[in-house]
Design an enzyme around this catalytic site. Structure first.
Site, PDB file in Angstrom:
ATOM      1  N   GLU A   1      13.793   4.911  52.172  1.00  0.00           N
ATOM      2  CA  GLU A   1      13.710   6.871  52.172  1.00  0.00           C
ATOM      3  C   GLU A   1      12.035   7.454  52.141  1.00  0.00           C
ATOM      4  O   GLU A   1      12.626   8.472  51.243  1.00  0.00           O
ATOM      5  CB  GLU A   1      14.981   7.652  53.585  1.00  0.00           C
TER       6      GLU A   1
ATOM      7  N   GLU B   1      19.508  -0.014  58.275  1.00  0.00           N
ATOM      8  CA  GLU B   1      20.657   1.182  58.020  1.00  0.00           C
ATOM      9  C   GLU B   1      21.007   1.533  59.799  1.00  0.00           C
ATOM     10  O   GLU B   1      19.301   2.436  60.164  1.00  0.00           O
ATOM     11  CB  GLU B   1      20.138   2.326  57.119  1.00  0.00           C
TER      12      GLU B   1
HETATM   13  O1  AHR Z   1      23.782   5.239  54.526  1.00  0.00           O
HETATM   14  C1  AHR Z   1      23.789   6.528  53.546  1.00  0.00           C
HETATM   15  C2  AHR Z   1      22.381   6.976  53.707  1.00  0.00           C
HETATM   16  O2  AHR Z   1      22.204   7.400  54.962  1.00  0.00           O
HETATM   17  C3  AHR Z   1      21.185   6.074  52.431  1.00  0.00           C
HETATM   18  O3  AHR Z   1      21.904   5.794  51.267  1.00  0.00           O
HETATM   19  C4  AHR Z   1      20.140   6.740  52.797  1.00  0.00           C
HETATM   20  O4  AHR Z   1      19.657   6.064  52.846  1.00  0.00           O
HETATM   21  C5  AHR Z   1      20.483   7.454  54.412  1.00  0.00           C
HETATM   22  O5  AHR Z   1      19.896   8.387  55.290  1.00  0.00           O
END
Ligand code: AHR
Length: 484
Positions: free
Chosen positions: A172, A296
């Protein structure tokens, strides 16, 4: 309406890494949930909870992303190697502001992978680290023979190098990983990639770039345009929230019917995101050499009341099972571009497979979807022609002699029927299982761990013409495996 299954044409292979997971230093996701230390009274092998490891082995966990997430951009690996009692304390500023003792570091991560039989996916610290720190870490993990970092690893008890399969450069970076602009990140990525040691020519390290936030198509465009030639994959992050408000996301349980529907609809948005990002990538990479990896994904609700703020603990219901099935069906559809995904996260955090409380562990409805879908790993996608009935979503794949069909019925009240006609004759049902919810927030608890478990699915028939008919209960996911 009959869906014709095009079994005579072989579709893209479903990479087993589509069934990957993500474990961050976040709440009890690792400490307590996976790692309890060798001296714990909880049954463990070298500090790893045996109940958790065994459950994850049952679903053939293929790859585990670590150490973050946002945490990765504050993590300095040197503080997590060497004698445990001498490791430096750190403050986890992203998640709960708690102090961690670094007991789970690189050696413990690879020990966990060894027990699981899973591949490594490590995310480097680009946000607050250096190129040198990253290069040293990779040398530490992968270099055989004599070298400063290989010597240090051996001094710390690991003679042979480990296999580092996947490596992420930045997390991110458009947000908590550095607030970068895509043009700038593309250059930073190129610089880090340039100093990534590639000692092992037989198993080169797969290089993953930080991809877009949800529908930031400009990010994908610029990063692939300027850095595409140096990457093997680019990641996408997309979470499913019931509402559009990050401060009032909605509850994991006890939610109104409208939030059932919004979650189902928003989970389905993954299809549009993959289609549009992939189309942009096609401009620079028409051969689809670069993968689009959703490292994710999953549901994100308000934290369970009474739990530690910032630990992202939430219950997991039959609604989450729907989200998992919807996503897998979409990932299969895009299997030519999507080769790896990681649900967030494995234990006790967000859309978890497993929940633990002291020495107890329960499996969630999402866990059972992973189990129901595991036969798709490494199979070839089978395209279906015909209109999918309302409230249903399905996927099919074939491998060796077997056709595997998974279906989710997202209707709250109605049973729904699906009919398939494979081009080739598949006649023998080998196995057929389902999970069913009896209410929208049906879930397992430590007191009632078996409210939702896999049961044999009986409402499926194959007639003499090879037509397969399945009738699904409301709020259910099924998988049917059929042989020729
Ligand atoms: O999964 C939780 C968080 O979500 C992670 O650390 C981040 O990459 C995303 O914003």
């Amino acid at each position: 309406m009959v869906i014709e299954l095009m079994t005579e044409n072989s579709g893209a292979k479903v990479s087993k890494y589509i069934y990957g997971q993500f474990s961050e230093h976040l709440g009890t996701g690792i400490y307590g949930g996976i790692y309890v230390g060798k001296k714990s009274s909880i049954k463990n092998v070298n500090g790893m909870r045996s109940d958790v490891v065994n459950a994850l082995k049952e679903i053939h966990l293929p790859v585990l992303r670590w150490p973050g997430g946002l945490f990765a951009d504050t993590y300095h690996w040197q503080q997590g190697v060497g004698p445990q009692d001498k490791r430096q304390l750190i403050v986890n500023t992203n998640w709960g502001d708690v102090v961690e003792d670094n007991a789970f570091g690189t050696h413990e991560y690879f020990e966990l992978l060894r027990q699981l039989g899973a591949e490594a996916y490590i995310n480097a610290n680009v946000g607050s680290g250096t190129v040198q720190e990253m290069a040293d870490w990779v040398e530490y993990m992968t270099r055989s023979g004599k070298s400063p970092m290989a010597d240090l690893r051996q001094k710390n008890g690991q003679r042979e190098p480990w296999k580092l399969k996947f490596f992420g450069i930045g997390n991110e970076s458009w947000g908590g990983g550095g607030h970068m602009r895509p043009e700038y990140y593309a250059d930073v990525y190129r610089q880090y990639e340039c100093f990534l040691p590639q000692n092992n020519k037989k198993h080169p390290i797969y290089r993953s770039a930080c991809g877009p936030n949800v529908d930031d198509y400009n990010w994908t465009d610029k990063v692939v345009k300027y850095a595409g030639e140096y990457m093997d994959g680019i990641s996408l992050h997309y979470y499913t929230l019931p509402t559009n408000d990050w401060h009032h996301k909605g509850s994991a349980t006890n939610f109104p019917e409208g939030q059932w529907h919004s979650v189902i609809q928003k989970a389905g948005r993954m299809d549009e995101l993959l289609t549009r990002h992939s189309t942009i990538m096609d401009k620079y990479d028409p051969e689809k050499r670069i993968n689009l990896n959703v490292d994710e994904w999953g549901t994100w609700y308000d934290e369970t009341p009474g739990t530690h703020e910032g630990f992202l603990q939430q219950q997991n219901t039959i609604r989450d099972a729907m989200v998992a099935a919807i996503n897998f069906n979409i990932f299969h559809k895009h299997a030519d571009r999507v080769k790896l995904t990681c649900i967030a996260q494995t234990v006790n955090v967000l859309q978890a497979m497993l929940l633990t409380k002291d020495d107890q562990m329960i499996k969630t409805p999402t866990y059972y979807v992973f189990d129901l879908y595991k036969n798709h790993m490494g199979a070839n996608v089978v395209q279906g022609i015909g209109k999918t009935p309302k409230d249903l979503t399905y996927t099919a794949s074939q491998k060796d002699n077997q056709l595997t069909i998974s279906i989710a019925n997202t209707s709250i009240n109605d049973s729904n029927e699906m009919t398939f006609k494979p081009q080739m004759n598949y006649s023998k049902i080998v196995s057929s299982y389902e999970i069913v919810g009896n209410k929208m927030d049906a879930h397992n608890t430590f007191e009632e761990p078996d409210n939702i478990v896999e049961k044999e699915f009986k409402d499926v028939l194959i007639n003499k013409d090879g037509i397969i008919k399945a009738k699904l209960a409301p709020m259910s996911v099924v998988t049917i495996v059929i042989e020729k």
